[in-house]
Design a protein around this motif. Structure first.
Motif, PDB file in Angstrom:
ATOM      1  N   LEU A   2       0.655  -1.183   0.002  1.00  0.00           N
ATOM      2  CA  LEU A   2      -0.052   0.033   0.130  1.00  0.00           C
ATOM      3  C   LEU A   2       0.977   1.266  -0.183  1.00  0.00           C
ATOM      4  O   LEU A   2       2.116   1.107   0.557  1.00  0.00           O
ATOM      5  CB  LEU A   2      -0.866   0.100   1.163  1.00  0.00           C
ATOM      6  N   ALA A  23      -1.574   5.216   3.440  1.00  0.00           N
ATOM      7  CA  ALA A  23      -2.762   4.542   3.436  1.00  0.00           C
ATOM      8  C   ALA A  23      -3.481   4.467   4.701  1.00  0.00           C
ATOM      9  O   ALA A  23      -2.552   4.757   5.690  1.00  0.00           O
ATOM     10  CB  ALA A  23      -2.364   2.900   2.892  1.00  0.00           C
ATOM     11  N   LYS A  39      -4.455   2.876   7.933  1.00  0.00           N
ATOM     12  CA  LYS A  39      -4.141   1.741   8.759  1.00  0.00           C
ATOM     13  C   LYS A  39      -4.619   2.270  10.272  1.00  0.00           C
ATOM     14  O   LYS A  39      -3.876   2.946  10.829  1.00  0.00           O
ATOM     15  CB  LYS A  39      -2.817   1.621   8.655  1.00  0.00           C
ATOM     16  N   GLU A  61      -2.068   1.381  12.983  1.00  0.00           N
ATOM     17  CA  GLU A  61      -0.797   2.329  13.253  1.00  0.00           C
ATOM     18  C   GLU A  61      -0.985   3.689  13.332  1.00  0.00           C
ATOM     19  O   GLU A  61      -0.050   4.238  13.542  1.00  0.00           O
ATOM     20  CB  GLU A  61       0.131   2.225  11.745  1.00  0.00           C
ATOM     21  N   GLN A 101      -1.755   9.557   7.254  1.00  0.00           N
ATOM     22  CA  GLN A 101      -2.617   9.020   6.236  1.00  0.00           C
ATOM     23  C   GLN A 101      -3.610   9.936   5.321  1.00  0.00           C
ATOM     24  O   GLN A 101      -3.873  11.040   6.064  1.00  0.00           O
ATOM     25  CB  GLN A 101      -3.554   7.973   7.157  1.00  0.00           C
ATOM     26  N   LYS A 140      -5.809   7.976  17.434  1.00  0.00           N
ATOM     27  CA  LYS A 140      -6.492   6.551  17.108  1.00  0.00           C
ATOM     28  C   LYS A 140      -7.722   6.703  18.387  1.00  0.00           C
ATOM     29  O   LYS A 140      -7.369   7.245  19.382  1.00  0.00           O
ATOM     30  CB  LYS A 140      -5.662   5.483  17.517  1.00  0.00           C
ATOM     31  N   GLU A 186      -5.161  -7.095  17.040  1.00  0.00           N
ATOM     32  CA  GLU A 186      -6.244  -7.198  16.150  1.00  0.00           C
ATOM     33  C   GLU A 186      -7.392  -8.398  16.681  1.00  0.00           C
ATOM     34  O   GLU A 186      -6.859  -9.465  16.608  1.00  0.00           O
ATOM     35  CB  GLU A 186      -6.180  -7.247  14.774  1.00  0.00           C
ATOM     36  N   SER A 225     -10.955  -0.287  11.738  1.00  0.00           N
ATOM     37  CA  SER A 225     -10.075  -1.141  10.479  1.00  0.00           C
ATOM     38  C   SER A 225     -11.214  -1.942   9.623  1.00  0.00           C
ATOM     39  O   SER A 225     -10.634  -2.220   8.465  1.00  0.00           O
ATOM     40  CB  SER A 225      -9.152  -2.096  10.923  1.00  0.00           C
ATOM     41  N   PHE A 279     -11.247   1.485   4.571  1.00  0.00           N
ATOM     42  CA  PHE A 279      -9.824   1.025   5.194  1.00  0.00           C
ATOM     43  C   PHE A 279      -9.621  -0.464   4.448  1.00  0.00           C
ATOM     44  O   PHE A 279      -8.314  -0.734   4.315  1.00  0.00           O
ATOM     45  CB  PHE A 279      -9.946   0.800   6.646  1.00  0.00           C
ATOM     46  N   THR A 280     -10.577  -1.264   4.393  1.00  0.00           N
ATOM     47  CA  THR A 280     -10.545  -2.610   3.702  1.00  0.00           C
ATOM     48  C   THR A 280     -10.189  -2.593   2.232  1.00  0.00           C
ATOM     49  O   THR A 280      -9.569  -3.547   1.555  1.00  0.00           O
ATOM     50  CB  THR A 280     -11.306  -3.569   4.049  1.00  0.00           C
ATOM     51  N   GLN A 289      -8.557  -0.574   0.062  1.00  0.00           N
ATOM     52  CA  GLN A 289      -7.656   0.111  -0.705  1.00  0.00           C
ATOM     53  C   GLN A 289      -6.897  -0.548  -1.628  1.00  0.00           C
ATOM     54  O   GLN A 289      -6.355  -1.538  -1.424  1.00  0.00           O
ATOM     55  CB  GLN A 289      -6.794   0.851   0.409  1.00  0.00           C
ATOM     56  N   SER A 307      -3.710  -1.300  -3.994  1.00  0.00           N
ATOM     57  CA  SER A 307      -2.257  -1.634  -3.739  1.00  0.00           C
ATOM     58  C   SER A 307      -1.539  -0.451  -4.590  1.00  0.00           C
ATOM     59  O   SER A 307      -2.283  -0.079  -5.711  1.00  0.00           O
ATOM     60  CB  SER A 307      -1.662  -2.714  -4.176  1.00  0.00           C
TER      61      SER A 307
END
Length: 348
Positions: A160, A164, A166, A169, A181, A212, A220, A231, A236-237, A239, A241
């Motif tokens: 990514l 991206a 995340k 993170e 981000q 966050k 997770e 997430s 978020f899911t 995205q 590459s």
């Protein structure tokens, strides 16, 4: 009946014992037929592609509707020891651009010799640079066509961009050394309806990354904290590459094959044989170039057949059997599938 539909004439009828043992030999059990490998093919409309039919590989052009462009599949793969990253064009073999006399003026293949005293190890940046070059070659060689780039699964292919989204993170407090981000839009699947479609800033007005959401968990799992829930949001899911974004932005398409299924990538069938590293450096290009285009077409047909068999729900030995019975076509016929289903229905 099955046997007559396949054009087979028997001197005497089969007993029930014969098809039962035949199914066991193919790897089937007396159970409900389950779906096997699934590859999303909505971007891979084979009605827009050239096919090679029959034992003589008859070239069949697609029947394009007005305003539609021909799609040419480009398979990618990599060989190691010496690192070869190459592309094959389903119509013409290796992805190259030739002048009018037929001399190669540009080649998409990249070869490096990584190691302690050699080239740097292959990474995402080198792959992206190669793909940019491959897109330029494709555009020059096939104007007014769309490339469908097909890749195996790997960490480099799924990499990514640095900005991206995340959720895990993000720091517990604003700012800090965490990666900035990119901004997003709250998806329509968010539980709070009134927020659908609204922009979501991921940085504070001063440019610092946002905190966050709390409470915070260090790992997770399903639903222990807001970071975990965040997430799972579509933005978020889903995205793309870096590789897919590069190809899509250039006006082409990109898909990734399922893991552990090398039979779906025809370029895997091209082999390099060597005994030593020095011998590999000398013979790699020679051996790859020696693979005839006709052989590449047969490799490609074999991969198309496996894809067709998997879409019909065949797996394992049954898929292999169907592919062997359909050597002259790029797809497994519905009659072969119906024959297998009929036998399964009788056996169950």
């Amino acid at each position: 009946m099955i046997i007559p539909s396949l054009g087979i004439v028997l001197a005497r009828p089969l007993c029930e014992w014969t098809p039962q043992h035949w199914l066991l030999k193919l790897g089937w059990q007396q159970t409900r037929l389950q779906k096997g490998v699934y590859m999303d093919g909505h971007e891979c409309d084979d009605h827009h592609m050239v096919h090679f039919e029959g034992s003589e590989l008859l070239h069949v052009d697609p029947q394009l509707a007005p305003g539609k462009w021909k799609v040419i599949a480009i398979f990618h793969d990599e060989w190691h020891i010496i690192h070869v990253s190459g592309f094959i064009n389903v119509e013409y073999g290796w992805l190259v651009h030739c002048d009018e006399p037929g001399n190669i003026v540009a080649d998409a293949q990249e070869i490096i010799y990584p190691g302690a005293n050699g080239d740097a190890w292959w990474n995402t940046e080198q792959l992206l640079k190669q793909v940019k070059h491959a897109i330029q070659i494709f555009k020059a060689a096939h104007p007014h066509c769309i490339a469908l780039f097909i890749f195996d699964q790997s960490s480099a292919h799924a990499s990514l961009p640095p900005d991206a989204l995340k959720a895990f993170e993000m720091n517990k407090s604003n700012g800090g050394k965490q990666q900035k981000q990119h901004d997003t839009v709250i998806p329509d699947t968010n539980p709070t309806v009134e927020h659908h479609g609204k922009p979501q800033k991921m940085c504070l007005p001063n440019g610092q990354p946002k905190v966050k959401c709390s409470p915070i968990c260090p790992w997770e799992n399903e639903d222990c904290c807001m970071a975990c829930l965040l997430s799972k949001q579509d933005d978020f899911t889903d995205q793309p590459s870096r590789l897919k974004a590069l190809i899509k932005d250039a006006g082409h398409e990109c898909i990734f094959l399922p893991k552990f299924h090398c039979e779906l990538n025809p370029i895997e069938m091209a082999s390099i044989f060597y005994n030593t590293f020095e011998e590999a450096k000398q013979c790699a290009v020679q051996q790859l170039d020696a693979c005839p285009t006709e052989v590449i077409h047969r490799f490609i047909n074999c991969s198309w057949q496996f894809m067709s068999a998997y879409r019909m729900g065949l797996t394992g030995k049954a898929a292999e059997w169907a592919v062997k019975k359909q050597k002259g076509n790029c797809q497994v016929s519905h009659s072969a599938m119906m024959s297998i289903e009929a036998v399964l229905h009788v056996a169950s």
